[in-house]
Enzyme design. Structure first.
Site, PDB file in Angstrom:
ATOM      1  N   CYS A  63      -7.956   1.167  -1.859  1.00  0.00           N
ATOM      2  CA  CYS A  63      -8.980   2.093  -2.353  1.00  0.00           C
ATOM      3  C   CYS A  63      -9.449   1.691  -3.752  1.00  0.00           C
ATOM      4  O   CYS A  63      -8.715   1.133  -4.539  1.00  0.00           O
ATOM      5  CB  CYS A  63      -8.386   3.497  -2.438  1.00  0.00           C
ATOM      6  SG  CYS A  63      -8.267   4.295  -0.842  1.00  0.00           S
ATOM      7  N   ARG A  72      -8.153   6.628   7.067  1.00  0.00           N
ATOM      8  CA  ARG A  72      -7.086   5.728   6.612  1.00  0.00           C
ATOM      9  C   ARG A  72      -5.799   6.496   6.407  1.00  0.00           C
ATOM     10  O   ARG A  72      -4.717   5.933   6.493  1.00  0.00           O
ATOM     11  CB  ARG A  72      -7.462   5.080   5.264  1.00  0.00           C
ATOM     12  CG  ARG A  72      -8.675   4.206   5.308  1.00  0.00           C
ATOM     13  CD  ARG A  72      -8.861   3.469   4.001  1.00  0.00           C
ATOM     14  NE  ARG A  72      -7.636   2.735   3.632  1.00  0.00           N
ATOM     15  CZ  ARG A  72      -7.591   1.895   2.603  1.00  0.00           C
ATOM     16  NH1 ARG A  72      -8.661   1.720   1.848  1.00  0.00           N
ATOM     17  NH2 ARG A  72      -6.485   1.254   2.304  1.00  0.00           N
ATOM     18  N   ASP A 101      -1.815  11.346  -5.702  1.00  0.00           N
ATOM     19  CA  ASP A 101      -2.510  11.432  -4.409  1.00  0.00           C
ATOM     20  C   ASP A 101      -2.915  12.851  -4.043  1.00  0.00           C
ATOM     21  O   ASP A 101      -3.584  13.063  -3.039  1.00  0.00           O
ATOM     22  CB  ASP A 101      -1.623  10.865  -3.288  1.00  0.00           C
ATOM     23  CG  ASP A 101      -1.407   9.374  -3.460  1.00  0.00           C
ATOM     24  OD1 ASP A 101      -0.495   8.832  -2.816  1.00  0.00           O
ATOM     25  OD2 ASP A 101      -2.133   8.769  -4.264  1.00  0.00           O
ATOM     26  N   LYS A 133       2.206   8.142   5.906  1.00  0.00           N
ATOM     27  CA  LYS A 133       1.525   6.830   5.850  1.00  0.00           C
ATOM     28  C   LYS A 133       2.276   5.917   4.869  1.00  0.00           C
ATOM     29  O   LYS A 133       2.557   4.760   5.185  1.00  0.00           O
ATOM     30  CB  LYS A 133       0.096   7.010   5.377  1.00  0.00           C
ATOM     31  CG  LYS A 133      -0.589   5.745   4.890  1.00  0.00           C
ATOM     32  CD  LYS A 133      -2.028   5.931   4.469  1.00  0.00           C
ATOM     33  CE  LYS A 133      -2.228   6.345   3.064  1.00  0.00           C
ATOM     34  NZ  LYS A 133      -2.146   5.273   2.058  1.00  0.00           N
ATOM     35  N   ASN A 134       2.610   6.458   3.689  1.00  0.00           N
ATOM     36  CA  ASN A 134       3.161   5.595   2.628  1.00  0.00           C
ATOM     37  C   ASN A 134       4.639   5.287   2.792  1.00  0.00           C
ATOM     38  O   ASN A 134       5.205   4.561   1.981  1.00  0.00           O
ATOM     39  CB  ASN A 134       2.860   6.212   1.258  1.00  0.00           C
ATOM     40  CG  ASN A 134       1.360   6.152   0.962  1.00  0.00           C
ATOM     41  OD1 ASN A 134       0.609   5.483   1.675  1.00  0.00           O
ATOM     42  ND2 ASN A 134       0.926   6.870  -0.045  1.00  0.00           N
ATOM     43  N   ARG A 177      -5.954  -2.196  -9.853  1.00  0.00           N
ATOM     44  CA  ARG A 177      -4.836  -2.467  -8.943  1.00  0.00           C
ATOM     45  C   ARG A 177      -4.321  -3.906  -9.052  1.00  0.00           C
ATOM     46  O   ARG A 177      -4.298  -4.669  -8.098  1.00  0.00           O
ATOM     47  CB  ARG A 177      -5.213  -2.106  -7.507  1.00  0.00           C
ATOM     48  CG  ARG A 177      -5.911  -0.784  -7.470  1.00  0.00           C
ATOM     49  CD  ARG A 177      -5.730   0.154  -6.411  1.00  0.00           C
ATOM     50  NE  ARG A 177      -4.436   0.527  -5.959  1.00  0.00           N
ATOM     51  CZ  ARG A 177      -4.296   1.159  -4.778  1.00  0.00           C
ATOM     52  NH1 ARG A 177      -5.338   1.345  -4.033  1.00  0.00           N
ATOM     53  NH2 ARG A 177      -3.103   1.531  -4.374  1.00  0.00           N
TER      54      ARG A 177
END
Ligand code: EPZ
Length: 419
Positions: free
Chosen positions: A116, A398, A306, A22-23, A121
């Site tokens: 999230c 997600r 993560d 995903k990243n 952030r």
């Protein structure tokens, strides 16, 4: 929001195919805006965050042919379009629109990104770096407003914090800059290396991917090409931990074991037998209860933040005491309160969690709070005695492709209650 109904305890064992990262896919999809030629991207995971990104690109006028891979044509974009707030604010990755759209339109007005709830952030490092590269950029209410005079200017950037997102935005801005850009103390995550490999494949001139010093020589044009996204190292780590905490065994296929050294080291310390191949890795716990071990998260190659919630769960049922220190995000412990409902002996003090392993967790009704917390709670339900109901489970979609089927194939007993 959907719920999961999970019956435990089960031992997770078997084989799992790891999806694309995903990243890595997210920045590469936004980077496809930098060229007018056809791009084909393979191994894109089917995830909600990817769907949102595709919707954003389509809204901009990008032509995308969906199939086994994505074929992207960003030749004609709609000018000066304020992208929908709902889409922009549903993912953190929308922040990577700034540099490509400034290069295309010279000025933009775009909503602040979402993401999230694992911390404040901020985007101060993005702003600071883009200003260094010649952007006039500021935040007004809930918008980012920015402009450049024709092109970004090459610059020397020292990052006080190795931010993944800000490193990526700076690389994207420097691609066509009128000189050389040097980024010191850059983030070294493998997903950034994957992005750099993609950009160099279509004609960029970037050196130092995966190191703390990235050098970008501006080019005049990018071409097209075909690129395969790297396997997801966080998903791989998640399944290895799933097998370890359920005293089972797992073979992770179609993955890249090269970027999980610190996790392998920690899993060997808890008593797991690890085997590594070219594109696979396996873990066998031989029905043994894991031993507790301390972890401290940090930017790559330190322990990945993560994977912190998943490893913390392992410590919750391990033999002995442990301390988990989270140094990347300031609010990544919300799931701990849910584990306490299931019988975990654990408490939080500042950015540390103190854990006394228990032999059993008990099924309970709990809430998912973010993506990696969600997967940790699903694994807790798999090993807990009794039924666990997890509310707000859509967070998990997600970042984990086809997650319930992958876990059911390993022996989990999960049903999704659609809401
Ligand atoms: C990326 O987020 C990942 N997201 C995160 O994965 C990952 O946890 C994180 O990198 C760290 O590895 C994506 O790639 C889409 P950062 P990002 O900028 O870029 C602070 C997941 O679960 N910071 O490296 O947002 C920030 O607040 C997600 O897949 C500033 O202070 O991470 C944080 O404390 C979660 N100012 C730290 O730096 C800034 O301008 C690291 O953030 C930017 C960041």
């Amino acid at each position: 929001m959907d719920k999961f109904l999970i019956q435990g305890p089960v031992q997770l064992k078997g084989e799992v195919n790891i999806s694309g990262s995903k990243n890595s896919a997210l920045p590469i999809l936004f980077a496809s805006l930098l060229t007018n030629e056809l791009i084909e991207i393979k191994n894109i995971p089917k995830l909600k965050d990817i769907d949102v990104t595709i919707k954003l690109l389509l809204t901009l006028g990008v032509k995308i042919k969906k199939g086994k891979s994505l074929i992207i044509n960003a030749n004609n974009l709609y000018k000066n379009y304020i992208l929908p707030k709902k889409l922009i604010q549903s993912i953190r990755a929308s922040i990577w629109l700034i540099s490509p759209l400034l290069i295309r339109f010279k000025k933009i007005k775009i909503y602040l990104p979402g993401g999230c709830s694992i911390g404040r952030r901020p985007i101060d490092l993005h702003i600071k770096n883009l200003k260094k590269l010649g952007a006039n950029i500021y935040i007004k209410n809930e918008f980012i407003i920015a402009s450049i005079n024709n092109r970004f200017q090459g610059a020397y950037i020292f990052m006080k914090k190795s931010s993944v997102g800000a490193t990526i935005n700076s690389i994207l801005a420097a691609i066509y800059a009128n000189n050389i850009t040097i980024i010191e103390n850059a983030a070294r995550e493998p997903e950034i290396e994957d992005l750099i490999n993609f950009l160099n494949m279509i004609g960029a001139n970037i050196r130092g991917g995966g190191t703390k010093k990235i050098i970008i020589k501006g080019v005049k044009k990018l071409t097209g090409g075909i690129y395969t996204i790297m396997p997801d190292r966080i998903e791989t780590g998640t399944f290895l931990i799933a097998a370890a905490l359920s005293r089972g065994k797992v073979l992770c296929k179609n993955t890249n074991p090269k970027n999980l050294d610190i996790l392998f080291k920690k899993l060997k310390h808890v008593g797991a037998k690890i085997k590594i191949g070219k594109d696979w890795c396996s873990l066998n716990m031989n029905n043994k209860r894991p031993k507790a071990i301390d972890i401290i998260t940090g930017p790559y190659p330190k322990f990945p933040t993560d994977i912190q919630p998943q490893f913390t769960l392992l410590n919750c049922i391990a033999l002995g005491k442990s301390i988990i220190t989270e140094t990347v995000f300031e609010n990544r412990f919300l799931y701990i309160y849910e584990l306490i409902k299931m019988g975990a002996k654990i408490f939080i003090k500042n950015n540390k969690v103190f854990c006394q392993g228990v032999n059993l967790l008990y099924g309970s009704e709990i809430e998912a709070t973010d993506l990696r917390a969600a997967i940790s709670l699903v694994l807790a339900g798999c090993i807990a005695t009794g039924i666990t109901i997890i509310n707000n489970i859509n967070y998990i979609d997600r970042g984990y492709e086809n997650i319930e089927n992958k876990l059911i194939n390993l022996g989990a007993r999960i049903i999704r209650l659609k809401n």
